[in-house]
Design a protein around this motif. Sequence first.
Motif, mmCIF file in Angstrom:
data_model
loop_
_atom_site.group_PDB
_atom_site.id
_atom_site.type_symbol
_atom_site.label_atom_id
_atom_site.label_comp_id
_atom_site.label_asym_id
_atom_site.label_seq_id
_atom_site.Cartn_x
_atom_site.Cartn_y
_atom_site.Cartn_z
ATOM 1 N N LEU A 157 -12.046 -8.992 -6.185
ATOM 2 C CA LEU A 157 -12.022 -9.146 -7.641
ATOM 3 C C LEU A 157 -10.651 -9.545 -8.148
ATOM 4 O O LEU A 157 -10.534 -9.996 -9.284
ATOM 5 N N SER A 158 -9.593 -9.361 -7.335
ATOM 6 C CA SER A 158 -8.254 -9.689 -7.851
ATOM 7 C C SER A 158 -7.740 -11.017 -7.296
ATOM 8 O O SER A 158 -6.541 -11.227 -7.239
ATOM 9 N N VAL A 159 -8.653 -11.899 -6.883
ATOM 10 C CA VAL A 159 -8.223 -13.213 -6.378
ATOM 11 C C VAL A 159 -7.680 -14.049 -7.525
ATOM 12 O O VAL A 159 -8.195 -14.011 -8.633
ATOM 13 N N ARG A 160 -6.607 -14.804 -7.204
ATOM 14 C CA ARG A 160 -6.109 -15.775 -8.172
ATOM 15 C C ARG A 160 -5.794 -17.076 -7.450
ATOM 16 O O ARG A 160 -5.317 -17.043 -6.328
ATOM 17 N N GLY A 161 -6.138 -18.212 -8.062
ATOM 18 C CA GLY A 161 -5.621 -19.485 -7.582
ATOM 19 C C GLY A 161 -6.396 -20.161 -6.476
ATOM 20 O O GLY A 161 -5.889 -20.288 -5.369
ATOM 21 N N GLY A 162 -7.621 -20.575 -6.763
ATOM 22 C CA GLY A 162 -8.320 -21.547 -5.929
ATOM 23 C C GLY A 162 -8.562 -21.152 -4.486
ATOM 24 O O GLY A 162 -8.568 -19.976 -4.131
ATOM 25 N N ALA A 163 -8.777 -22.194 -3.659
ATOM 26 C CA ALA A 163 -9.162 -21.976 -2.271
ATOM 27 C C ALA A 163 -8.088 -21.217 -1.514
ATOM 28 O O ALA A 163 -8.368 -20.316 -0.717
ATOM 29 N N ARG A 164 -6.820 -21.582 -1.743
ATOM 30 C CA ARG A 164 -5.707 -20.923 -1.061
ATOM 31 C C ARG A 164 -5.697 -19.426 -1.368
ATOM 32 O O ARG A 164 -5.500 -18.592 -0.479
ATOM 33 N N GLY A 165 -5.973 -19.100 -2.648
ATOM 34 C CA GLY A 165 -5.991 -17.699 -3.057
ATOM 35 C C GLY A 165 -7.092 -16.927 -2.350
ATOM 36 O O GLY A 165 -6.880 -15.787 -1.933
ATOM 37 N N VAL A 166 -8.264 -17.554 -2.184
ATOM 38 C CA VAL A 166 -9.361 -16.864 -1.511
ATOM 39 C C VAL A 166 -8.984 -16.570 -0.057
ATOM 40 O O VAL A 166 -9.169 -15.459 0.439
ATOM 41 N N GLY A 167 -8.396 -17.576 0.625
ATOM 42 C CA GLY A 167 -7.981 -17.359 2.009
ATOM 43 C C GLY A 167 -6.984 -16.230 2.120
ATOM 44 O O GLY A 167 -7.107 -15.345 2.974
ATOM 45 N N ARG A 168 -5.981 -16.236 1.213
ATOM 46 C CA ARG A 168 -4.961 -15.196 1.282
ATOM 47 C C ARG A 168 -5.570 -13.826 0.995
ATOM 48 O O ARG A 168 -5.213 -12.834 1.620
ATOM 49 N N ALA A 169 -6.514 -13.773 0.034
ATOM 50 C CA ALA A 169 -7.134 -12.489 -0.306
ATOM 51 C C ALA A 169 -7.902 -11.935 0.888
ATOM 52 O O ALA A 169 -7.833 -10.740 1.171
ATOM 53 N N VAL A 170 -8.634 -12.817 1.599
ATOM 54 C CA VAL A 170 -9.387 -12.336 2.758
ATOM 55 C C VAL A 170 -8.429 -11.784 3.802
ATOM 56 O O VAL A 170 -8.642 -10.702 4.365
ATOM 57 N N ASN A 171 -7.335 -12.516 4.044
ATOM 58 C CA ASN A 171 -6.343 -12.063 5.012
ATOM 59 C C ASN A 171 -5.801 -10.683 4.622
ATOM 60 O O ASN A 171 -5.794 -9.750 5.437
ATOM 61 N N ASN A 172 -5.384 -10.535 3.345
ATOM 62 C CA ASN A 172 -4.853 -9.243 2.899
ATOM 63 C C ASN A 172 -5.895 -8.143 3.008
ATOM 64 O O ASN A 172 -5.580 -7.017 3.390
ATOM 65 N N ALA A 173 -7.160 -8.472 2.656
ATOM 66 C CA ALA A 173 -8.204 -7.447 2.677
ATOM 67 C C ALA A 173 -8.410 -6.930 4.093
ATOM 68 O O ALA A 173 -8.542 -5.718 4.311
ATOM 69 N N VAL A 174 -8.415 -7.843 5.088
ATOM 70 C CA VAL A 174 -8.656 -7.401 6.452
ATOM 71 C C VAL A 174 -7.501 -6.534 6.953
ATOM 72 O O VAL A 174 -7.712 -5.496 7.590
ATOM 73 N N VAL A 175 -6.270 -6.947 6.613
ATOM 74 C CA VAL A 175 -5.110 -6.152 7.038
ATOM 75 C C VAL A 175 -5.153 -4.767 6.403
ATOM 76 O O VAL A 175 -4.987 -3.741 7.074
ATOM 77 N N ALA A 176 -5.416 -4.724 5.078
ATOM 78 C CA ALA A 176 -5.438 -3.429 4.392
ATOM 79 C C ALA A 176 -6.574 -2.559 4.907
ATOM 80 O O ALA A 176 -6.408 -1.342 5.057
ATOM 81 N N SER A 177 -7.742 -3.174 5.223
ATOM 82 C CA SER A 177 -8.843 -2.377 5.768
ATOM 83 C C SER A 177 -8.457 -1.765 7.099
ATOM 84 O O SER A 177 -8.781 -0.607 7.362
ATOM 85 N N ALA A 178 -7.756 -2.551 7.952
ATOM 86 C CA ALA A 178 -7.373 -2.013 9.262
ATOM 87 C C ALA A 178 -6.458 -0.816 9.093
ATOM 88 O O ALA A 178 -6.665 0.233 9.714
ATOM 89 N N ILE A 179 -5.438 -0.946 8.210
ATOM 90 C CA ILE A 179 -4.532 0.189 7.992
ATOM 91 C C ILE A 179 -5.322 1.370 7.442
ATOM 92 O O ILE A 179 -5.153 2.517 7.882
#
Lengths: 283, 268
Positions: B227-249
């Motif tokens: 829900l906190s994605v900003r900025g197009g396709a690049r933003g979606v990719g970065r959000a997925v990356n951050n989400a997976v890292v945060a889920s692992a921690i």
Amino acid sequence: MSDKPQTPNLLEEETSTHHTVQDGRLISFIRDMGRATTDGVGGVVRFFNLCSHTMSSILRGRIMWRRVASEMYEVGNRSLIFIVVTLSFLSMVMIYQTATQMSRIYPDFSMLGAGYIEMMVKLFGPTLTALMIATRVGTGIAAEIGSMVVTEQVDALKMSNTDPVEYLVVPRFIACIIMVPMLAIVGTMVGIFAGMITADVGFDVNPIGFWDLQLVGENDIIVGLCKAFSCGVAIPMISAQAGLEAKGGSEGVGWATTRAIVSCTLAIVVIDLVWGIIGVKLL
Amino acid sequence: MSRGRTSVLSGAAFVGNRSLWLASVVGGMTMTLVHIVRAMIPPRFDWREFMRNMYKVGVKSYLVIIVVACFTGAIMVVQSATYMSKIHANHMIGWGAGLTIFSELGPLMIGLIFSGRVGANNTAELGTMVVTEQVHALRSLAIDPVEYLVVPRFLSMVIMMTVLTVLGDLFAMIGGAITAQVMLGCDWREFLASLLDAQLLGEFVVGLCKACLFGFTIAVVSCYYGLSVRGGARGVGRAVNNAVVASAIGIFAVDYLATLLCVEFGWL
């Protein structure tokens, strides 16, 4: 794995029921199987094409060392804290569980350290580090390359006579090959030391008695390093392939990232099992 | 002198920036959780969206879970095989594999693959909806996006993570039994008998509670980042990356806390 965007998927289901009415179950089943087979074979062929392209670029010496260095910083240094945090949590859990089980059966912790260090070197250190790198770096590679593909930056590279594989894939590949084994060594050491501290604080095991290397042979270290190296080869190639196949806008980037991490996890688990069997049977 | 001061200042700025960032992430996740709970207290969510998500989360990812679980069981047996055959304790293999997989490795591996398959997917989907302004469209139709989109996903992820762990534990045991038969020549009936003799119900239940907590963590983290994605396709990719890292921690931290609690209360 049906990793396709959702809207086309719904449409596909509608058309396939339509065909079922038209030409019967068997034909549509055969068509679906055929499509799945050609998709799978095509994916494997494209993957090996990408691998051979990367290899030939490296063998011809077309390596951009400046980009390799910056990718190594990205892969290695910036994953360090993440690896340290996750592996120390995991090792604390492992020690707590093993020691509690042991104290229930026979409260003698003299072999705790030796067995734990062996499992860490051979199994958990390399595998979990590789899983964490797939989580952080693999998704990062897929997201970056995928968003470059959908915003047509890769086409722009091609137009300016730069090979996108040489520019995007080769530096990441070399960086991962070098950095994943190093991070695996760091992760294993962090795991051992965090386990040592947990055993000392929670169960009064002397750290010097815990540091017992009698069960760790050369074979265990070789198997562990081979696992880490193979994962270092697999992670960047799989993620780059997923990123290069991204289609459509932001949805495509999301799908590419998901596909990258699922395939990387599967590859790591398979590599782990294969090296485990080789270690038991041959070494 | 001034150089020293600027470096001190920039260090302080770095620390401040990082703590502000951490506070905003943790606060955002807490607010997402509060929204979800508030939308659930008299249960107001879309039943059909819930069933669709249950199908998508559970049925579409069980194949990956089964494959990973089989390999995990096989790896555990292969690694403990050398040790077990050294002390001639082939009848203990089922016990050893079951103990580790039920209480720790099963929920952990299934949680990690679940966060990759379902959590990342969820972030990508919600993120795409935010970027293409579909969430704004829902709001302008007076539909609360949390009630319509987030709550069904949250519930189905918590439920399906628990259910898939049961399935994964079963297939890990099957993979372990096959490996023991093929590699060690230890009969699969003996493997299952030693597993059943060990009476691992407590470990199994603790593992399921852990899985439920992992599903909770993955759901909150992936919905927050989506829900906190900003900025197009690049933003979606970065959000997925951050989400997976945060889920692992999150998974590892929750795992540690749950184990500590279980040891403290003597459930393990």
